[in-house]
Design an enzyme around this catalytic site. Structure first.
Site, PDB file in Angstrom:
ATOM      1  N   PRO A 116       0.826  -1.212   0.000  1.00  0.00           N
ATOM      2  CG  PRO A 116       0.162  -0.861   2.222  1.00  0.00           C
ATOM      3  CD  PRO A 116       0.894  -1.848   1.327  1.00  0.00           C
ATOM      4  CB  CYS A 175       5.769  30.392 -18.227  1.00  0.00           C
ATOM      5  SG  CYS A 175       6.161  31.815 -17.216  1.00  0.00           S
TER       6      CYS A 175
HETATM    7  N1  LLP Z   1       3.020  -1.664  -5.978  1.00  0.00           N
HETATM    8  C1  LLP Z   1       3.362  -1.397  -7.255  1.00  0.00           C
HETATM    9  C2  LLP Z   1       4.013  -2.442  -8.038  1.00  0.00           C
HETATM   10  C3  LLP Z   1       3.071  -0.145  -7.820  1.00  0.00           C
HETATM   11  O1  LLP Z   1       3.394   0.095  -9.077  1.00  0.00           O
HETATM   12  C4  LLP Z   1       2.426   0.840  -7.034  1.00  0.00           C
HETATM   13  C5  LLP Z   1       2.129   2.170  -7.580  1.00  0.00           C
HETATM   14  C6  LLP Z   1       2.102   0.526  -5.696  1.00  0.00           C
HETATM   15  C7  LLP Z   1       2.413  -0.743  -5.207  1.00  0.00           C
HETATM   16  C8  LLP Z   1       1.420   1.488  -4.788  1.00  0.00           C
HETATM   17  O2  LLP Z   1       0.155   1.809  -5.232  1.00  0.00           O
HETATM   18  P1  LLP Z   1      -0.852   2.648  -4.307  1.00  0.00           P
HETATM   19  O3  LLP Z   1      -1.214   1.816  -3.127  1.00  0.00           O
HETATM   20  O4  LLP Z   1      -0.163   3.891  -3.903  1.00  0.00           O
HETATM   21  O5  LLP Z   1      -1.987   2.914  -5.211  1.00  0.00           O
HETATM   22  N2  LLP Z   1       1.734   8.964  -9.509  1.00  0.00           N
HETATM   23  C9  LLP Z   1       0.415   8.390  -9.563  1.00  0.00           C
HETATM   24  C10 LLP Z   1       0.360   7.020  -8.929  1.00  0.00           C
HETATM   25  C11 LLP Z   1       1.323   6.021  -9.544  1.00  0.00           C
HETATM   26  C12 LLP Z   1       1.287   4.663  -8.883  1.00  0.00           C
HETATM   27  C13 LLP Z   1       2.386   3.797  -9.368  1.00  0.00           C
HETATM   28  N3  LLP Z   1       2.454   2.504  -8.754  1.00  0.00           N
HETATM   29  C14 LLP Z   1      -0.571   9.345  -8.914  1.00  0.00           C
HETATM   30  O6  LLP Z   1      -0.165  10.413  -8.469  1.00  0.00           O
HETATM   31  O7  LLP Z   1      -1.756   9.068  -8.874  1.00  0.00           O
END
Ligand code: LLP
Length: 420
Positions: free
Chosen positions: A276, A344
């Protein structure tokens, strides 16, 4: 629930007025709440209390600040890392290497070697080629890499296309129908201990159904692998649980998620691993900003120009994401405004035609739910520096990342002699 609340008409982080942090540290500044991080870490763990063997690995990419990692390390979390840089951060925060999962579709040979030398608990292999490379490095050094094979279950997670990772066109994992062959071939290699499978279909998921479908496919794969005489002791279910970005928005709770996982995995007999990120850190942080000025253009909605910009908080520009925007000292008055930064380009827009509390030049406001994928995605575009980060703990706070001035970035550049 978070700990950014109004008290006597003024927004606080736990017991610290945000206005005090703005006065002492300056803006823009990311402010995190330790109590919120701990609460989320515990609620997530409790949601999984129906499961027997669980390993929690915080997705470092969501908030890699050392102090944040330390809070989670004290909560018993390990780390999910996707680069050598993230690995070093996890280790420096005090997380044991054995609690680290090394994910990532493009780990370099150097990163694989560093992971082996550090003794990371598990490599999530994303291709047969990567597995063979890791096996060769490990075998050459008399090491054994504990591995899971990441599979791509070809499921649409129903989230923004840029953060969807489990469709067959995405670069992640191996196609699920090719997984048994690859798993078997990798299992035969010296240097590798193939012990499990992994899946992650996307982020900011607001619906459990695609996750349930992906986990069900993974369960079938585990059964097939075992039927073929292969060993599976671990299953990594990734991250992805969404958080509310708008007041009043409802997302699946960790308890609902945990109940679904318990149902689907009841007969798997594995250690379940979770990665998570956002659900732990998202609502544990805000980006505190000052209104530079309010610009009125004829009879259009005014532009509220704040001192934070798309380089500090990239999500709205990149994904069109919504972040609630609240005045630190709300008056009993509202306005409809376009909220923009000073950069900008038109992409430097946080919100258009948003109904907000009335604000004037010099007043403070926050972008909420900025604790995940906020500071970590900052750049220095327009030769802006990097925003500092503050961690609040009750009635005290600490600067946990310094502001990096534009000059410090320029200092790392040089004009070669031959241009003198
Ligand atoms: N595990 C893997 C293999 C992942 O690629 C990710 C996120 C996570 C865990 C964690 O996911 P979460 O629980 O945070 O959803 N920059 C984007 C989000 C990119 C997520 C990439 N991978 C945003 O700002 O929404």
């Amino acid at each position: 629930m978070d700990h950014f609340e109004l008290r006597n008409g003024e927004l606080y982080a736990e017991d610290v007025p945000l206005a005090r942090i703005a006065a002492e540290v300056g803006t823009p500044v990311y402010v995190y709440s330790r109590a919120t991080l701990e609460r989320h870490a515990r609620v997530f763990r409790e949601g999984l209390s129906g499961l027997k063997r669980v390993h929690l690995a915080f997705a470092v990419k969501s908030n890699p600040n050392l102090a944040v990692l330390r809070v989670l390390q004290r909560e018993g979390y390990g780390a999910d890392v996707v680069s050598g840089g993230e690995l070093e951060r996890a280790l420096r925060s005090g997380m044991p290497a054995g609690d680290v999962v090394f994910s990532g579709v493009g780990k370099t040979a150097r990163e694989l070697k560093r992971g082996l030398d550090a003794g990371v608990g598990q490599f999530n292999i994303e291709s047969e080629e990567e597995g063979r490379e890791l096996a060769a490095i490990a075998a050459a050094n008399g090491q054994v890499a504990h591995c899971a094979l990441r599979v791509n279950p070809d499921i649409d997670a129903g989230t923004h296309e840029k953060i969807s990772t489990g469709k067959k066109d995405n670069k992640f994992g191996v196609a699920i129908d090719e997984a048994p062959g690859i798993y078997e071939r990798l299992s035969a290699l010296p240097g590798l201990d193939m012990r499990g499978v992994a899946v992650h279909i996307g982020s900011q998921l607001s619906d459990l159904a695609p996750l349930e479908k992906a986990f069900t496919r993974l369960g079938q794969l585990i059964a097939d692998l075992r039927a073929a005489g292969l060993t599976v002791t671990h299953a990594d279910l990734g991250g992805g649980l969404g958080v509310p970005y708008k007041a009043g928005e409802v997302m699946p709770s960790p308890a609902e998620y945990g109940a679904m996982v318990a149902k689907v995995t009841a007969d798997w007999d594995v250690t379940l691993m979770f990665e998570p990120g956002r659900v732990i850190a998202g609502n544990a942080g805000v980006l505190l900003t000052t209104v530079i000025r309010v610009k009125r253009n004829g009879n259009r909605d005014p532009f509220v120009i704040v001192d934070a910009a798309m380089n500090d908080l990239a999500r709205p520009a990149l994904y069109g994401s919504w972040h609630d925007f609240d005045a630190v000292r709300p008056k009993d008055q509202r306005m409809t405004a376009n909220i923009v930064g000073p950069i900008c380009e038109t992409g430097d827009t946080f919100a258009m035609g948003r109904d907000i509390e009335a604000l004037e030049a010099g007043e403070l406001a926050v972008f909420r739910t900025a604790g995940a994928y906020g500071a970590t995605m900052a750049s220095s575009y327009n030769s802006r520096g990097f925003v500092p980060e503050v961690l609040v703990d009750g009635d005290r706070y600490a600067i946990v990342a310094d502001r990096i001035a534009p000059e410090a970035i320029t200092d790392a550049e040089r004009v070669p002699d031959w241009l003198a």
